[in-house]
Design a protein around this motif. Structure first.
Motif, mmCIF file in Angstrom:
data_model
loop_
_atom_site.group_PDB
_atom_site.id
_atom_site.type_symbol
_atom_site.label_atom_id
_atom_site.label_comp_id
_atom_site.label_asym_id
_atom_site.label_seq_id
_atom_site.Cartn_x
_atom_site.Cartn_y
_atom_site.Cartn_z
ATOM 1 N N LYS A 1 26.332 32.984 44.890
ATOM 2 C CA LYS A 1 26.595 34.873 45.427
ATOM 3 C C LYS A 1 26.064 34.379 46.292
ATOM 4 N N LYS A 2 26.937 34.277 47.491
ATOM 5 C CA LYS A 2 27.201 34.355 48.640
ATOM 6 C C LYS A 2 28.288 34.297 49.639
ATOM 7 N N ILE A 3 28.648 34.918 50.256
ATOM 8 C CA ILE A 3 29.931 34.790 50.828
ATOM 9 C C ILE A 3 29.874 33.687 52.200
ATOM 10 N N LEU A 4 30.679 33.184 51.734
ATOM 11 C CA LEU A 4 31.391 31.683 52.860
ATOM 12 C C LEU A 4 31.049 32.825 54.256
ATOM 13 N N LYS A 5 31.458 31.357 54.934
ATOM 14 C CA LYS A 5 31.814 32.505 56.635
ATOM 15 C C LYS A 5 33.194 32.433 56.783
ATOM 16 N N GLU A 6 34.092 31.888 55.549
ATOM 17 C CA GLU A 6 35.508 31.357 56.629
ATOM 18 C C GLU A 6 36.241 33.332 55.289
ATOM 19 N N THR A 7 35.550 33.507 54.521
ATOM 20 C CA THR A 7 35.377 34.170 53.733
ATOM 21 C C THR A 7 35.387 35.414 54.451
ATOM 22 N N LYS A 8 33.781 35.284 54.990
ATOM 23 C CA LYS A 8 33.723 36.699 55.883
ATOM 24 C C LYS A 8 34.659 37.041 56.823
ATOM 25 N N GLU A 9 34.964 35.674 57.945
ATOM 26 C CA GLU A 9 35.715 35.760 59.072
ATOM 27 C C GLU A 9 36.799 36.637 58.661
ATOM 28 N N ALA A 10 37.672 36.748 57.493
ATOM 29 C CA ALA A 10 38.790 36.808 57.259
ATOM 30 C C ALA A 10 38.964 38.769 57.121
ATOM 31 N N LEU A 11 37.667 38.463 56.054
ATOM 32 C CA LEU A 11 37.484 40.158 55.688
ATOM 33 C C LEU A 11 36.650 40.881 56.989
ATOM 34 N N GLU A 12 36.544 40.234 57.702
ATOM 35 C CA GLU A 12 36.168 41.195 58.740
ATOM 36 C C GLU A 12 37.457 41.448 59.746
ATOM 37 N N GLN A 13 38.364 40.298 60.390
ATOM 38 C CA GLN A 13 39.793 40.189 60.738
ATOM 39 C C GLN A 13 40.471 40.838 59.568
ATOM 40 N N ASP A 233 42.382 32.515 31.976
ATOM 41 C CA ASP A 233 43.839 31.901 31.672
ATOM 42 C C ASP A 233 44.606 33.740 31.954
ATOM 43 N N ASP A 234 44.028 34.467 30.666
ATOM 44 C CA ASP A 234 44.838 35.616 30.802
ATOM 45 C C ASP A 234 44.769 36.503 32.344
ATOM 46 N N ILE A 235 43.899 36.363 32.691
ATOM 47 C CA ILE A 235 43.884 37.055 34.446
ATOM 48 C C ILE A 235 44.760 36.365 34.845
ATOM 49 N N LYS A 236 45.142 35.410 34.978
ATOM 50 C CA LYS A 236 45.959 34.463 36.301
ATOM 51 C C LYS A 236 47.739 34.867 35.725
ATOM 52 N N GLU A 237 47.574 34.808 34.425
ATOM 53 C CA GLU A 237 48.957 35.085 33.843
ATOM 54 C C GLU A 237 49.526 36.891 34.149
ATOM 55 N N LEU A 238 48.483 37.698 34.988
ATOM 56 C CA LEU A 238 48.519 38.990 34.824
ATOM 57 C C LEU A 238 49.129 39.142 35.956
ATOM 58 N N CYS A 239 48.408 38.657 36.993
ATOM 59 C CA CYS A 239 48.375 38.935 37.930
ATOM 60 C C CYS A 239 49.994 38.005 38.991
ATOM 61 N N LYS A 240 49.838 38.885 40.488
ATOM 62 C CA LYS A 240 51.665 38.210 41.159
ATOM 63 C C LYS A 240 51.060 37.169 41.585
ATOM 64 N N TYR A 241 50.273 36.694 41.697
ATOM 65 C CA TYR A 241 49.398 35.268 42.834
ATOM 66 C C TYR A 241 48.326 34.972 41.917
ATOM 67 N N VAL A 242 48.115 33.518 42.188
ATOM 68 C CA VAL A 242 46.952 33.240 42.149
ATOM 69 C C VAL A 242 46.638 31.721 43.505
ATOM 70 N N THR A 243 44.986 32.539 43.931
ATOM 71 C CA THR A 243 44.373 31.506 44.881
ATOM 72 C C THR A 243 43.738 30.828 44.861
ATOM 73 N N LEU A 244 43.002 30.428 45.551
ATOM 74 C CA LEU A 244 42.086 28.909 45.027
ATOM 75 C C LEU A 244 40.479 29.397 44.546
ATOM 76 N N THR A 245 40.035 28.544 44.284
ATOM 77 C CA THR A 245 38.271 29.821 44.052
ATOM 78 C C THR A 245 37.713 30.470 44.901
ATOM 79 N N ASN A 246 36.513 30.604 44.160
ATOM 80 C CA ASN A 246 35.321 31.124 45.050
ATOM 81 C C ASN A 246 35.152 30.056 45.815
ATOM 82 N N ASN A 247 34.406 29.198 45.416
ATOM 83 C CA ASN A 247 34.304 27.957 45.923
ATOM 84 C C ASN A 247 34.838 27.896 47.561
ATOM 85 N N GLU A 248 36.756 27.926 46.981
ATOM 86 C CA GLU A 248 37.116 27.084 48.164
ATOM 87 C C GLU A 248 37.819 28.741 48.732
#
Length: 260
Positions: A1-13, A233-248
């Motif tokens: 339940k934390k925001i990774l440093k890399e994610t925080k930096e990307a959001l703020e960018q 899987d159903d969410i992945k099928e309807l989306c335009k893109y699939v990214t990495l996991t939340n832990n990645e």
């Protein structure tokens, strides 16, 4: 339940580049993680699956699309007759029935989620009586389930049958294998529709990331839909893109690949 440093930096960018960053959650406003308050560039938070939108810093409610109390009370009374924890979200807060608190150890929740539930709920003897006296409409009902010895959710199918009797509500499965109920027509998509109009941002200019059924309408609504790598899987099928996991740091990867 934390925001990774890399994610925080990307959001703020992204925020510095002029992109609006909007957390979209099933939680009530009172349950927003401290992590969200530590993010620069967040003005608005979409809560309770779109039933309430708040200004983060002023804690002002800008938009609400709630279940009328007269329709909500009989549904709540029926659901609470089962061995489940049915919590009411309204006006940015959350209620829990005192006698249902004993179900928490049987719910297979992480310590973080248990702590979040206990810290965010106002405990009352009877939600029906309390709400009737308070007289305010309800943003959302969240129903969490205990498990039996065989690993099955107790009264899960029975609660779905109850909810089918109430056509004026929208019930979906949430990320914690629970059920989340809002007014019919309310979803993260309807909340984004309001916010997009307010900010002059068209749906095809919005990128949304999600992983569970309460994200489905939102992902169908936006122009750039992204499924998390840990999404169903159903969410992945309807989306335009699939990214990495939340832990990645999948959110960071998506922002840098498709938004910036």
């Amino acid at each position: 339940k934390k925001i990774l440093k890399e994610t925080k930096e990307a959001l703020e960018q992204a925020a510095r580049a002029g992109i609006e960053i909007v957390p979209a959650t099933g939680r009530p406003f009172c349950g927003i993680s401290d992590e969200i308050y530590h993010l620069e560039g967040v003005q608005y938070v979409l809560t309770t699956n779109g039933a309430g939108i708040y200004e983060r810093d002023s804690k002002t409610c800008l938009y609400e699309d709630a279940i009328p109390l007269s329709a909500y009370l009989p549904m709540l009374a029926e659901v609470e007759a089962y061995d489940v924890m049915a919590d009411t979200f309204l006006k940015g807060g959350a209620l829990m029935t005192k006698r249902k608190r004993d179900l928490l150890p049987r719910m297979r929740l992480t310590k973080e989620i248990r702590d979040y539930i206990l810290s965010s709920r106002q405990v009352v003897e009877s939600q029906v009586d309390y709400l009737r006296e308070r007289g305010e409409d309800v943003e959302k009902l969240t129903i969490n389930f205990a498990y039996d010895e065989d690993g099955h959710r107790i009264d899960y199918d029975a609660v779905w049958e109850v909810l089918k009797k109430y056509p004026d509500v929208n019930a979906v499965s949430g990320g914690m294998k629970n059920i989340e109920v809002t007014k019919k027509g309310v979803s993260k998509a309807s909340g984004l529709l309001y916010l997009g109009k307010k900010l002059g941002i068209a749906p095809d200019q919005i990128m949304a990331l999600g992983d569970a059924a309460n994200d489905l309408e939102m992902l169908q609504f936006v122009g750039q839909s992204v499924a998390m790598g840990n999404a169903s899987d159903d969410i992945k099928e309807l989306c335009k893109y699939v990214t990495l996991t939340n832990n990645e740091a999948g959110v960071a990867h998506a922002i840098r690949t498709w938004a910036l």
